[in-house]
Design a protein around this motif. Sequence first.
Motif, PDB file in Angstrom:
ATOM      1  N   TYR B  97      -1.547 -40.499  15.652  1.00 10.55           N
ATOM      2  CA  TYR B  97      -1.646 -39.278  14.980  1.00 10.55           C
ATOM      3  C   TYR B  97      -1.408 -37.820  15.831  1.00 10.55           C
ATOM      4  O   TYR B  97      -1.667 -38.025  17.042  1.00 10.55           O
ATOM      5  CB  TYR B  97      -3.099 -39.095  14.582  1.00 10.55           C
ATOM      6  CG  TYR B  97      -3.635 -39.987  13.396  1.00 10.55           C
ATOM      7  CD1 TYR B  97      -3.885 -41.282  13.625  1.00 10.55           C
ATOM      8  CD2 TYR B  97      -3.244 -39.466  12.044  1.00 10.55           C
ATOM      9  CE1 TYR B  97      -4.491 -42.030  12.743  1.00 10.55           C
ATOM     10  CE2 TYR B  97      -3.771 -40.341  11.128  1.00 10.55           C
ATOM     11  CZ  TYR B  97      -4.507 -41.824  11.292  1.00 10.55           C
ATOM     12  OH  TYR B  97      -4.893 -42.488  10.356  1.00 10.55           O
ATOM     13  N   MET B  99      -3.721 -34.782  16.007  1.00  8.74           N
ATOM     14  CA  MET B  99      -5.210 -34.307  15.564  1.00  8.74           C
ATOM     15  C   MET B  99      -4.914 -32.953  14.727  1.00  8.74           C
ATOM     16  O   MET B  99      -4.323 -32.211  15.868  1.00  8.74           O
ATOM     17  CB  MET B  99      -5.940 -34.487  16.390  1.00  8.74           C
ATOM     18  CG  MET B  99      -7.483 -34.406  15.922  1.00  8.74           C
ATOM     19  SD  MET B  99      -8.871 -34.850  17.046  1.00  8.74           S
ATOM     20  CE  MET B  99      -8.751 -36.563  16.746  1.00  8.74           C
ATOM     21  N   GLY B 100      -5.418 -32.479  13.899  1.00  3.84           N
ATOM     22  CA  GLY B 100      -5.293 -31.284  13.176  1.00  3.84           C
ATOM     23  C   GLY B 100      -4.188 -30.905  12.954  1.00  3.84           C
ATOM     24  O   GLY B 100      -3.764 -29.810  12.243  1.00  3.84           O
ATOM     25  N   ASN B 102      -1.631 -33.945  11.439  1.00  4.65           N
ATOM     26  CA  ASN B 102      -1.541 -34.887  10.450  1.00  4.65           C
ATOM     27  C   ASN B 102      -2.745 -35.479   9.789  1.00  4.65           C
ATOM     28  O   ASN B 102      -3.644 -35.498  10.492  1.00  4.65           O
ATOM     29  CB  ASN B 102      -0.997 -36.298  11.332  1.00  4.65           C
ATOM     30  CG  ASN B 102       0.516 -35.816  12.286  1.00  4.65           C
ATOM     31  OD1 ASN B 102       0.611 -36.408  13.412  1.00  4.65           O
ATOM     32  ND2 ASN B 102       1.453 -35.359  11.626  1.00  4.65           N
ATOM     33  N   THR B 103      -2.426 -35.966   8.609  1.00  8.21           N
ATOM     34  CA  THR B 103      -3.606 -36.661   7.848  1.00  8.21           C
ATOM     35  C   THR B 103      -3.340 -38.150   7.824  1.00  8.21           C
ATOM     36  O   THR B 103      -3.991 -38.825   7.622  1.00  8.21           O
ATOM     37  CB  THR B 103      -3.690 -36.000   6.501  1.00  8.21           C
ATOM     38  OG1 THR B 103      -2.540 -35.910   5.963  1.00  8.21           O
ATOM     39  CG2 THR B 103      -4.404 -34.822   6.776  1.00  8.21           C
ATOM     40  N   GLU B 104      -2.021 -38.389   7.905  1.00  9.58           N
ATOM     41  CA  GLU B 104      -1.601 -39.827   7.830  1.00  9.58           C
ATOM     42  C   GLU B 104      -0.966 -40.258   9.254  1.00  9.58           C
ATOM     43  O   GLU B 104      -0.581 -39.613   9.962  1.00  9.58           O
ATOM     44  CB  GLU B 104      -0.605 -39.982   6.652  1.00  9.58           C
ATOM     45  CG  GLU B 104       0.713 -39.632   6.956  1.00  9.58           C
ATOM     46  CD  GLU B 104       0.982 -38.266   6.606  1.00  9.58           C
ATOM     47  OE1 GLU B 104       0.016 -37.675   6.458  1.00  9.58           O
ATOM     48  OE2 GLU B 104       2.341 -37.802   6.408  1.00  9.58           O
TER      49      GLU B 104
END
Lengths: 114, 116
Positions: B97, B99-100, B102-104
């Motif tokens: 990921y 951070m900040g 991507n959500t997947e």
Amino acid sequence: AQSVAQPEDQVNVAEGNPLTVKCTYSVSGNPYLFWYVQYPNRGLQFLLKYITGDNLVKGSYGFEAEFNKSQTSFHLKKPSALVSDSALYFCAVRDETGGFKTIFGAGTRLFVKA
Amino acid sequence: GAVVSQHPSWVICKSGTSVKIECRSLDFQATTMFWYRQFPKQSLMLMATSNEGSKATYEQGVEKDKFLINHASLTLSTLTVTSAHPEDSSFYICSAYEMGVNTEAFFGQGTRLTVV
């Protein structure tokens, strides 16, 4: 603790028919829900996700999923199955407070027969 | 979409030797990487979470001295299986990921390890 259940080990469907792969989840906060597909000896491919907003989420390859908060479900659907959809499908959940740790269901093998 | 490259795709090693698997994010900065193990016809079992520049957090039951994880840069994490035994044979998959952003998670193609 978060968890994911995929109640069906295998789903069989005829090509051209609609398909549904079931998933229920349990999280302590708001869920982030995902569907992935895996082909033999390959990594996972992202299909779709629900974070917030419309309960019906559309994803790759014609797949969609419906988030149902009251039933804590996130079933994967496709109106017309293709033989090439045959693969292993994983539902996954991440708790918004879980620090990006994603938990996967056991997987459901989809067989689409010509 | 974001690309995660895992190398090697497959490896065969002798019992007692160590094997290193690399996981690289090619077009994003992977602040967090995860290592999973998958047994045949089973789901993915999370082994550990690694954040760039800090020690990995291992899941319960995973031997940290056996499965060494290093995340020295924002684009590379490595998993070293030390003193491998046949029971370590499995399919290992990494995900990453930013951070900040991507959500997947984005997954590598996996590494098939066979210990003989």
